[in-house]
Write an enzyme that holds these catalytic residues in place. Structure first.
Site, PDB file in Angstrom:
ATOM      1  N   SER A  48       0.804  -1.223   0.000  1.00  0.00           N
ATOM      2  CA  SER A  48       0.000   0.000   0.000  1.00  0.00           C
ATOM      3  C   SER A  48       0.838   1.275   0.000  1.00  0.00           C
ATOM      4  CB  SER A  48      -0.929   0.013   1.213  1.00  0.00           C
ATOM      5  OG  SER A  48      -0.188  -0.045   2.423  1.00  0.00           O
ATOM      6  N   GLY A  49       2.157   1.166   0.176  1.00  0.00           N
ATOM      7  CA  GLY A  49       3.018   2.343   0.151  1.00  0.00           C
ATOM      8  C   GLY A  49       3.331   2.781  -1.267  1.00  0.00           C
ATOM      9  N   ALA A  50       4.070   3.882  -1.391  1.00  0.00           N
ATOM     10  CA  ALA A  50       4.395   4.426  -2.706  1.00  0.00           C
ATOM     11  C   ALA A  50       5.202   3.433  -3.537  1.00  0.00           C
ATOM     12  CB  ALA A  50       5.167   5.735  -2.554  1.00  0.00           C
ATOM     13  N   HIS A  60      14.844  12.119  -7.998  1.00  0.00           N
ATOM     14  CA  HIS A  60      16.020  12.692  -7.343  1.00  0.00           C
ATOM     15  C   HIS A  60      17.021  13.180  -8.392  1.00  0.00           C
ATOM     16  CE1 HIS A  60      14.363  11.230  -3.746  1.00  0.00           C
ATOM     17  NE2 HIS A  60      15.183  10.236  -3.456  1.00  0.00           N
ATOM     18  N   CYS A  98      18.025   4.439  -2.859  1.00  0.00           N
ATOM     19  CA  CYS A  98      17.677   5.051  -4.144  1.00  0.00           C
ATOM     20  C   CYS A  98      18.816   5.877  -4.734  1.00  0.00           C
ATOM     21  CB  CYS A  98      16.428   5.905  -3.990  1.00  0.00           C
ATOM     22  SG  CYS A  98      16.479   7.059  -2.600  1.00  0.00           S
ATOM     23  N   ARG A 128      17.139  17.535   0.911  1.00  0.00           N
ATOM     24  CA  ARG A 128      15.741  17.359   0.501  1.00  0.00           C
ATOM     25  C   ARG A 128      15.266  18.645  -0.172  1.00  0.00           C
ATOM     26  NH1 ARG A 128      13.587  12.498   0.410  1.00  0.00           N
ATOM     27  NH2 ARG A 128      13.759  12.090   2.641  1.00  0.00           N
TER      28      ARG A 128
END
EC number: 1.2.1.11
Length: 343
Positions: free
Chosen positions: A20-22, A250, A137, A243
């Site tokens: 259910s996460g991204a 990114h 990532c 961020r």
């Protein structure tokens, strides 16, 4: 426990842990796009997410609360539920006979756990003992560039600064950026709940915990994971992670020092032919990679390749890559596809 048996010569029973996460939601999209051979798909998540409905190949699938029964007869688990969940369930999953591709940082630096970027060190997949770690990532994006260049000339030092989007903190952070940006435009004071500070029209140094050396956890992930993936434990590398108010994808500014001078045109040629990389340079128009160029795309974009004026042995370059796809979900599925080649 060593799990090096080949997968069965049939579509797999596959579980997505943290669906259910991204990243979990992106995994479902990519599994469908790439026609990954699935006999049965199980969606598992926390009690909070249990009961949600997700869409896959024209069907509504109900997310179930993670339990030992959820892993019975499963061949492969794609885990994106966080390090504590991966640690809690690893033994149960492996005991059920399944292999785990883990997106968390729980096992990345374990000596006997392969840390894999398929375009860089694919053979490491086949050394697994029941679990293969997906790198961070930003590390994945960096390794895609360093590997083909280091195959030509040894790398002596890397200096990287990252510009990391809200997506790196999950779907809730992306939604918060949208809402807080609207708050600012409406003249209201933005109040952040997901991130430690408002990202709306703002940026801040990465909010992962500071270590005793004053590097944050995210920066140390990049440093240590890059060394492991490239099998260069003494590689001189330093990182600063930031961020930025971008929803998705990114960016990284990279300075690479080689053992000898590296001609810019040769570097362009190597990177343009490298798997997973798209060269994006329009010098006449001053047009180079941007996050919007790679959002929703598999390949990363590289450009602004130039000679470092302060060091004849160094090159500067810029890259952008979709953190949710190649930085997480796609890389995990590519690892799974490598495993299928031993079926």
């Amino acid at each position: 426990m060593t799990l090096q048996k080949p997968f069965p010569d049939r579509p797999l029973t596959l579980a997505v842990l943290g669906s259910s996460g991204a990243v979990g939601a992106e995994i479902l999209k990519i599994l469908e796009e790439r026609s990954f051979p699935i006999r049965e798909l199980r969606l598992l998540a926390s009690e909070r997410s249990a009961g949600q409905v997700q869409f896959f190949k024209g069907e509504d699938l109900v997310v179930k609360k993670v339990s030992p029964e959820g892993f019975e007869d499963v061949d492969l688990v794609l885990a994106s539920a966080g390090g504590s969940i991966s640690r809690k369930w690893r033994k149960v999953i492996n005991s059920a006979g399944a292999v785990i591709v883990d997106n968390s940082n729980a096992y990345r630096m374990e000596p006997d756990v392969p840390l894999v970027v398929p375009e860089v060190n694919p053979s490491q997949v086949f050394t697994h003992k029941g679990l293969i770690a997906n790198p961070n990532c930003t590390t994945i994006l960096l390794a895609l560039v360093l590997a083909p260049l280091s195959a030509q000339l040894p790398i002596k030092r890397v200096v990287v600064s990252t510009y990391q989007s809200a997506s790196g903190a999950g779907a809730r952070a992306m939604n918060e950026l949208k809402q807080l940006s609207q708050d600012v435009l409406n003249g209201n004071i933005p109040k952040s709940e997901i991130l430690p500070y408002s990202l709306a029209f703002n940026l801040f140094l990465h909010n992962s915990p500071l270590q005793s050396n004053n590097y944050c956890e995210e920066e140390m992930k990049m440093i240590n994971e890059t060394r492991k993936i490239l099998n260069q434990s003494e590689l001189a590398i330093t990182a600063t992670c930031v961020r930025v108010p971008v929803l998705r994808a990114h960016s990284e500014s990279i300075n690479i020092e080689f053992a000898e001078p590296f001609p810019v045109e040769e570097a362009r040629k190597i990177l343009s032919n490298a798997s997973g990389i798209k060269l994006l340079e329009d010098i006449q128009m001053n047009r180079f990679p941007m996050p919007i160029d790679v959002t929703g795309k598999d390949d990363i974009a590289v450009g602004r390749i130039r000679q470092d004026l302060s060091n004849p042995k160094a090159l500067e370059l810029w890259l952008c890559g979709d953190q949710i796809r190649k930085g997480a979900a796609l890389n995990a599925i590519q690892i799974a596809e490598l495993l299928l080649t031993r079926s």
